[in-house]
Design an enzyme around this catalytic site. Structure first.
Site, PDB file in Angstrom:
ATOM      1  N   GLU A 128      13.667  74.087 -23.313  1.00 46.03           N
ATOM      2  CA  GLU A 128      14.712  73.591 -24.167  1.00 46.03           C
ATOM      3  C   GLU A 128      14.012  72.601 -25.150  1.00 46.03           C
ATOM      4  OE1 GLU A 128      18.147  72.483 -21.755  1.00 46.03           O
ATOM      5  OE2 GLU A 128      17.853  74.446 -21.250  1.00 46.03           O
ATOM      6  N   CYS A 131      19.342  66.868 -29.509  1.00 45.45           N
ATOM      7  CA  CYS A 131      18.846  68.117 -29.600  1.00 45.45           C
ATOM      8  C   CYS A 131      19.792  68.828 -30.387  1.00 45.45           C
ATOM      9  CB  CYS A 131      18.314  68.915 -28.547  1.00 45.45           C
ATOM     10  SG  CYS A 131      19.782  69.211 -27.232  1.00 45.45           S
TER      11      CYS A 131
HETATM   12  P1  NAD Z   1       8.027  65.704 -26.346  1.00 43.64           P
HETATM   13  O1  NAD Z   1       7.867  67.137 -26.251  1.00 43.64           O
HETATM   14  O2  NAD Z   1       7.207  64.650 -26.871  1.00 43.64           O
HETATM   15  O3  NAD Z   1       7.914  65.319 -24.722  1.00 43.64           O
HETATM   16  C1  NAD Z   1       8.549  65.886 -23.647  1.00 43.64           C
HETATM   17  C2  NAD Z   1       7.917  65.672 -22.532  1.00 43.64           C
HETATM   18  O4  NAD Z   1       6.736  66.324 -22.373  1.00 43.64           O
HETATM   19  C3  NAD Z   1       7.714  64.172 -22.154  1.00 43.64           C
HETATM   20  O5  NAD Z   1       7.832  64.113 -20.635  1.00 43.64           O
HETATM   21  C4  NAD Z   1       6.286  64.376 -22.437  1.00 43.64           C
HETATM   22  O6  NAD Z   1       5.542  63.245 -21.422  1.00 43.64           O
HETATM   23  C5  NAD Z   1       5.679  65.546 -21.996  1.00 43.64           C
HETATM   24  N1  NAD Z   1       4.517  66.135 -22.534  1.00 43.64           N
HETATM   25  C6  NAD Z   1       3.896  65.934 -23.635  1.00 43.64           C
HETATM   26  N2  NAD Z   1       2.939  66.486 -23.950  1.00 43.64           N
HETATM   27  C7  NAD Z   1       2.396  67.481 -22.650  1.00 43.64           C
HETATM   28  C8  NAD Z   1       1.644  68.263 -22.328  1.00 43.64           C
HETATM   29  N3  NAD Z   1       0.621  68.450 -23.043  1.00 43.64           N
HETATM   30  N4  NAD Z   1       2.002  69.104 -21.233  1.00 43.64           N
HETATM   31  C9  NAD Z   1       2.963  68.693 -20.299  1.00 43.64           C
HETATM   32  N5  NAD Z   1       3.846  67.780 -20.625  1.00 43.64           N
HETATM   33  C10 NAD Z   1       3.690  66.981 -21.793  1.00 43.64           C
HETATM   34  O7  NAD Z   1       9.609  65.667 -26.673  1.00 43.64           O
HETATM   35  P2  NAD Z   1      10.505  64.297 -26.621  1.00 43.64           P
HETATM   36  O8  NAD Z   1      10.178  63.402 -27.738  1.00 43.64           O
HETATM   37  O9  NAD Z   1      10.459  63.736 -25.360  1.00 43.64           O
HETATM   38  O10 NAD Z   1      11.951  64.897 -26.849  1.00 43.64           O
HETATM   39  C11 NAD Z   1      12.591  65.051 -28.282  1.00 43.64           C
HETATM   40  C12 NAD Z   1      12.493  66.605 -28.212  1.00 43.64           C
HETATM   41  O11 NAD Z   1      13.201  67.296 -27.341  1.00 43.64           O
HETATM   42  C13 NAD Z   1      13.358  66.710 -29.715  1.00 43.64           C
HETATM   43  O12 NAD Z   1      12.590  67.943 -30.381  1.00 43.64           O
HETATM   44  C14 NAD Z   1      14.852  67.498 -29.077  1.00 43.64           C
HETATM   45  O13 NAD Z   1      15.264  68.228 -29.847  1.00 43.64           O
HETATM   46  C15 NAD Z   1      14.328  68.015 -27.675  1.00 43.64           C
HETATM   47  N6  NAD Z   1      15.403  68.067 -26.728  1.00 43.64           N
HETATM   48  C16 NAD Z   1      15.808  69.415 -26.613  1.00 43.64           C
HETATM   49  C17 NAD Z   1      16.954  69.400 -25.612  1.00 43.64           C
HETATM   50  C18 NAD Z   1      17.473  71.176 -25.222  1.00 43.64           C
HETATM   51  O14 NAD Z   1      18.357  70.839 -24.344  1.00 43.64           O
HETATM   52  N7  NAD Z   1      17.259  72.002 -26.106  1.00 43.64           N
HETATM   53  C19 NAD Z   1      17.419  68.323 -25.256  1.00 43.64           C
HETATM   54  C20 NAD Z   1      16.888  67.042 -25.458  1.00 43.64           C
HETATM   55  C21 NAD Z   1      15.826  66.854 -26.278  1.00 43.64           C
END
Ligand code: NAD
Length: 458
Positions: free
Chosen positions: A230, A264
């Protein structure tokens, strides 16, 4: 190793929490594996009862939980409370529908052939729930509630920016009767997330950015396991020329700036029919200028700080790029000089699709507004994106909106609404917005795998 949790409104330390390393992740994954069969073997009513107690817990503890979330994410207190209220409604959906959805389906029962065919929905096993921080209750629970109800055990890694909220939910689940080894928190940042993916898990359920989503997909592909992503969005709305300008301007401003634009499905692009452009812009700016920005713990604050400090640089860069290419700042345009991560709500006009602000996710309190001549031009612009999460049309004519939205490549279509998620409807993205479905009955089945039963009496 300790994870430092800072308050985005002040820059001050909230708490340090011990974080996981590779060895502790491996040990936790082994515990989750060992505990899962017994959890799955329990009657579903027992699992439902635990989740029902969790619901009561979070409702009763709402004020403390909202304060925790606000302290680590900077979300205005009322918006933290709103999220908790919404969480209870999502849980209700899962409580009401899981029994029927997870029940076996007899698809043929023919005594003449002595044949019974049946579909069983078995849990995946051990799943990873790697989560984002912007709606920590929603994005966490969209996964772990149906996953637990379906009989999985869960390795849940809240975002490093919403760890205290995540740990509070895990604590409430344990107190509600979900065994400690069935719902296991993993604390840390990207390293900890990557460590989970190296364990022999059965599914990876991720909410976060497109950039990280690609890494999750790569890791899952090598393991050939179920994965759902997502991801982000660049969600458009189109304001047609038969719109009620005042109500549309108010609703779209809320859709763009609620939670400081860190949704998002926040509105990230606005296209306005030229016949109503001036009226809409005037009403929209009046609305945005009325937003109260400041301390998220003060009642009435609508715009708090950005959760992630680095995002201030992204907003600066998008605005600099847009103004260098001819855009006009109608209001806002700069960060506040404070220790907190505050950015003025910003409206840009004269924008084009050559500008980053109309192509890349902003994830902050900034929006571009573009004039269009007709529905075809609006439709072309709406689809001119690599993302495909949601899209909206504002106007009085439902048929016109349906005609446009049926041609938009997005997982959700909104008529006279935006930035909205329903537990009854599937939540899904297309393109860089991800794959897979949460919520709705599809979002329960997502945590199962089918077994096809062919039973012949002899
Ligand atoms: P992010 O990608 O920076 O981090 C998300 C998660 O992934 C965190 O828990 C992080 O620690 C983990 N992570 C980071 N690198 C990783 C790796 N190499 N392997 C495994 N896990 C890893 O995103 P964010 O800043 O937490 O969230 C913001 C983003 O999420 C925005 O783009 C937003 O649009 C999206 N979002 C989407 C939805 C949806 O339903 N489509 C909902 C909420 C947020």
């Amino acid at each position: 190793m300790a994870l430092r949790i800072e308050n985005p409104a002040t820059g001050e330390l909230v708490e340090e929490v011990a974080s996981d390393d590779d060895a502790s992740v491996t040990a936790k994954a082994a515990r989750a594996r060992a505990a899962q069969p017994a959890w799955a073997a329990r009657p579903i009513d027992e699992r439902l009862e635990a989740i029902r107690r969790f619901r009561t817990w979070i409702v009763d503890d709402k004020e403390r939980l909202a304060a925790i979330t606000t302290s680590e994410t900077g979300k205005p207190l009322q918006q933290s409370r709103n999220e908790l209220a919404g969480l209870a409604l999502r849980i209700d959906f899962f409580l009401d529908h899981s029994t029927a959805v997870l029940a076996d389906e007899v698809v043929m029962n023919d005594p003449a052939q002595n044949l019974l065919e049946r579909i069983a929905h078995e849990p995946l096993g051990v799943i990873a729930n790697i989560s984002a921080w912007n709606y920590p209750y929603f994005v966490g629970a969209n996964v772990f509630i149906p996953a637990l109800l379906a009989g999985n055990s869960v390795l849940y890694k809240p975002s490093e920016l919403a760890t205290l909220t995540g740990l509070a939910m895990v604590d409430a689940l344990h107190k509600s009767g979900v065994p400690d080894d069935v719902m296991i928190p993993i604390v840390g940042g990207g390293e900890a997330g990557a460590a989970i993916l190296r364990e022999p898990i059965d599914g990876a359920f991720f909410t976060g950015s497109y950039a990280t989503g690609m890494k999750i997909a790569e890791a899952a592909a090598k393991r050939i396991i179920t994965h759902q992503l997502e991801l982000g969005g660049k969600d458009p709305v189109y304001v047609t020329d038969d719109v009620d300008v005042a109500s549309a301007a108010a609703a779209i401003a809320d859709g763009a700036f609620y939670n400081c634009g860190q949704s998002c499905c926040a509105v990230e692009r606005i296209y306005v029919h030229e016949n109503v452009y001036d009226a809409f812009l005037g009403a929209f700016l009046a609305e945005v200028k009325s937003f109260k920005l400041g301390d998220p713990t003060v009642e009435g604050t609508y715009i708090g700080p950005l959760t992630r400090r680095a995002q201030l640089d992204v907003l600066d860069a998008q605005i600099a790029d847009a103004t260098a290419k001819g855009a006009k700042i109608e209001t806002g345009g700069a960060r506040l000089v404070t220790p907190g991560n505050f950015f003025e709500p910003t409206v840009l006009t004269g924008v084009t699709h050559d500008m980053r602000v109309m192509k890349e996710e902003s994830f902050g309190p900034i929006i571009g507004i573009m004039k269009v001549a007709n529905d075809e031009e609006a439709l072309f612009a709406m689809n001119d994106t690599e993302y495909g999460l949601t899209a909206g049309v504002y106007g009085k004519d439902r048929d016109r909106a349906r005609t446009i939205l049926s041609r938009v490549n997005a997982g959700s279509a909104y008529w006279n609404c935006c930035d909205r998620v329903s537990p009854r409807l599937p939540w899904s993205g297309r393109g860089h917005s991800g794959i897979g479905v949460t919520l709705s009955t599809y979002g329960i089945l997502a945590f199962t795998r089918t077994k096809a039963w062919h039973e012949k009496t002899v």
